[in-house]
Write a protein that holds these residues in place. Structure first.
Motif, PDB file in Angstrom:
ATOM      1  N   UNK A   1      -6.998  -1.565   2.540  1.00  0.00           N
ATOM      2  CA  UNK A   1      -6.058  -2.036   3.571  1.00  0.00           C
ATOM      3  C   UNK A   1      -5.576  -0.933   4.505  1.00  0.00           C
ATOM      4  N   UNK A   2      -5.662   0.324   4.055  1.00  0.00           N
ATOM      5  CA  UNK A   2      -5.192   1.438   4.879  1.00  0.00           C
ATOM      6  C   UNK A   2      -5.960   2.708   4.489  1.00  0.00           C
ATOM      7  N   UNK A   3      -7.202   2.836   4.960  1.00  0.00           N
ATOM      8  CA  UNK A   3      -8.038   3.979   4.565  1.00  0.00           C
ATOM      9  C   UNK A   3      -7.407   5.333   4.872  1.00  0.00           C
ATOM     10  N   UNK A   4      -6.671   5.426   5.944  1.00  0.00           N
ATOM     11  CA  UNK A   4      -6.035   6.700   6.293  1.00  0.00           C
ATOM     12  C   UNK A   4      -5.005   7.085   5.236  1.00  0.00           C
ATOM     13  N   UNK A   5      -4.202   6.137   4.818  1.00  0.00           N
ATOM     14  CA  UNK A   5      -3.202   6.402   3.776  1.00  0.00           C
ATOM     15  C   UNK A   5      -3.883   6.737   2.458  1.00  0.00           C
ATOM     16  N   UNK A   6      -4.957   6.061   2.149  1.00  0.00           N
ATOM     17  CA  UNK A   6      -5.674   6.287   0.885  1.00  0.00           C
ATOM     18  C   UNK A   6      -6.161   7.723   0.786  1.00  0.00           C
ATOM     19  N   UNK A   7      -6.534   8.322   1.907  1.00  0.00           N
ATOM     20  CA  UNK A   7      -7.019   9.712   1.899  1.00  0.00           C
ATOM     21  C   UNK A   7      -5.921  10.681   1.466  1.00  0.00           C
ATOM     22  N   UNK A   8      -4.668  10.292   1.612  1.00  0.00           N
ATOM     23  CA  UNK A   8      -3.567  11.177   1.232  1.00  0.00           C
ATOM     24  C   UNK A   8      -3.201  11.077  -0.240  1.00  0.00           C
ATOM     25  N   UNK A   9      -3.798  10.130  -0.959  1.00  0.00           N
ATOM     26  CA  UNK A   9      -3.468   9.935  -2.375  1.00  0.00           C
ATOM     27  C   UNK A   9      -4.266  10.943  -3.214  1.00  0.00           C
ATOM     28  N   UNK A  10      -3.547  11.800  -3.892  1.00  0.00           N
ATOM     29  CA  UNK A  10      -4.179  12.818  -4.747  1.00  0.00           C
ATOM     30  C   UNK A  10      -3.974  12.410  -6.202  1.00  0.00           C
ATOM     31  N   UNK A  11      -5.078  12.087  -6.856  1.00  0.00           N
ATOM     32  CA  UNK A  11      -5.007  11.688  -8.254  1.00  0.00           C
ATOM     33  C   UNK A  11      -5.281  12.845  -9.200  1.00  0.00           C
ATOM     34  N   UNK A  12      -5.396  14.040  -8.654  1.00  0.00           N
ATOM     35  CA  UNK A  12      -5.595  15.224  -9.493  1.00  0.00           C
ATOM     36  C   UNK A  12      -6.977  15.283 -10.132  1.00  0.00           C
ATOM     37  N   UNK A  13      -7.946  14.666  -9.501  1.00  0.00           N
ATOM     38  CA  UNK A  13      -9.302  14.655 -10.067  1.00  0.00           C
ATOM     39  C   UNK A  13     -10.123  15.779  -9.499  1.00  0.00           C
TER      40      UNK A  13
ATOM     41  N   UNK B   1       0.822  -1.211   0.000  1.00  0.00           N
ATOM     42  CA  UNK B   1       0.000   0.000   0.000  1.00  0.00           C
ATOM     43  C   UNK B   1       0.857   1.263   0.000  1.00  0.00           C
ATOM     44  N   UNK B   2       1.997   1.242   0.669  1.00  0.00           N
ATOM     45  CA  UNK B   2       2.893   2.408   0.653  1.00  0.00           C
ATOM     46  C   UNK B   2       3.389   2.675  -0.769  1.00  0.00           C
ATOM     47  N   UNK B   3       3.816   1.617  -1.454  1.00  0.00           N
ATOM     48  CA  UNK B   3       4.298   1.792  -2.827  1.00  0.00           C
ATOM     49  C   UNK B   3       3.173   2.216  -3.761  1.00  0.00           C
ATOM     50  N   UNK B   4       2.010   1.578  -3.647  1.00  0.00           N
ATOM     51  CA  UNK B   4       0.880   1.949  -4.497  1.00  0.00           C
ATOM     52  C   UNK B   4       0.471   3.403  -4.245  1.00  0.00           C
ATOM     53  N   UNK B   5       0.543   3.848  -2.988  1.00  0.00           N
ATOM     54  CA  UNK B   5       0.149   5.231  -2.685  1.00  0.00           C
ATOM     55  C   UNK B   5       1.125   6.239  -3.289  1.00  0.00           C
ATOM     56  N   UNK B   6       2.379   5.863  -3.414  1.00  0.00           N
ATOM     57  CA  UNK B   6       3.366   6.728  -4.055  1.00  0.00           C
ATOM     58  C   UNK B   6       3.243   6.681  -5.578  1.00  0.00           C
TER      59      UNK B   6
ATOM     60  N   UNK C   1      -7.297   2.074  -9.447  1.00  0.00           N
ATOM     61  CA  UNK C   1      -7.239   0.713  -8.910  1.00  0.00           C
ATOM     62  C   UNK C   1      -6.281   0.623  -7.725  1.00  0.00           C
ATOM     63  N   UNK C   2      -5.146   1.300  -7.833  1.00  0.00           N
ATOM     64  CA  UNK C   2      -4.183   1.301  -6.727  1.00  0.00           C
ATOM     65  C   UNK C   2      -4.770   1.996  -5.509  1.00  0.00           C
ATOM     66  N   UNK C   3      -5.420   3.128  -5.744  1.00  0.00           N
ATOM     67  CA  UNK C   3      -6.024   3.862  -4.623  1.00  0.00           C
ATOM     68  C   UNK C   3      -7.108   3.019  -3.957  1.00  0.00           C
ATOM     69  N   UNK C   4      -7.912   2.315  -4.736  1.00  0.00           N
ATOM     70  CA  UNK C   4      -8.956   1.458  -4.176  1.00  0.00           C
ATOM     71  C   UNK C   4      -8.356   0.355  -3.313  1.00  0.00           C
ATOM     72  N   UNK C   5      -7.258  -0.230  -3.761  1.00  0.00           N
ATOM     73  CA  UNK C   5      -6.581  -1.252  -2.960  1.00  0.00           C
ATOM     74  C   UNK C   5      -6.099  -0.649  -1.646  1.00  0.00           C
ATOM     75  N   UNK C   6      -5.435   0.501  -1.735  1.00  0.00           N
ATOM     76  CA  UNK C   6      -4.914   1.138  -0.521  1.00  0.00           C
ATOM     77  C   UNK C   6      -6.065   1.461   0.417  1.00  0.00           C
ATOM     78  N   UNK C   7      -7.191   1.902  -0.123  1.00  0.00           N
ATOM     79  CA  UNK C   7      -8.345   2.230   0.707  1.00  0.00           C
ATOM     80  C   UNK C   7      -8.859   0.999   1.458  1.00  0.00           C
TER      81      UNK C   7
END
Length: 142
Positions: free
Chosen positions: A130-142, A101-106, A122-128
């Motif tokens: 297993x680690x919802x808190x980390x997923x919130x930090x992923x900015x996909x520019x949408x 999840x750390x690598x996918x979030x980066x 898809x990567x963000x969904x996976x991170x969400x």
């Protein structure tokens, strides 16, 4: 997942499937006995050699070895997003959800910046998952 047909991240495997090159020292020993030890030293593996070795280790269920090869490759080519994604897949396959999840979030924002939105999502969904808190930090520019 990584398979023999693909390189992960939706890219085709374009590497040469031939065996790793024979060490320079072996060639020198067999063909020119006057070559010095320095001249006969094996050359450093190329990025292609490392990628092939990482995939072969993965296919052989040697995940720790595969990880080592991917880490060396990424150190050599820090912008190699395919290698980073494949490494994350190996961590996922190993059950190491934290590292995956750390690598996918980066990786997800980098892919999104290249217009590869579906892969990033898809990567963000996976991170969400297993680690919802980390997923919130992923900015996909949408």
């Amino acid at each position: 997942a990584i398979d023999r047909a693909g390189a992960g991240l939706g890219q085709a495997n374009t590497t040469n499937n031939a065996a790793a090159p024979v060490a320079v020292a072996e060639i020198a020993q067999n063909h020119n006995p006057t070559v010095t030890a320095q001249q006969a030293a094996p050359t450093a593996p190329t990025a292609e050699d490392l990628l092939r070795a990482a995939r072969e280790a993965y296919w052989s269920n040697e995940y720790d070895r595969s990880i080592e090869f991917y880490q060396v490759l990424i150190q050599k080519e820090p912008n190699n997003l395919a290698a980073q994604g494949e490494l994350a897949n190996v961590y996922w396959w190993q059950g190491n959800t934290q590292k995956a999840s750390e690598l996918f979030s980066q990786l997800a924002p980098k892919l999104a910046a290249q217009g590869r939105q579906q892969e990033a999502l898809n990567m963000k969904l996976y991170v969400d998952m297993v680690n919802p808190t980390l997923a919130k930090s992923i900015n996909l520019g949408q």
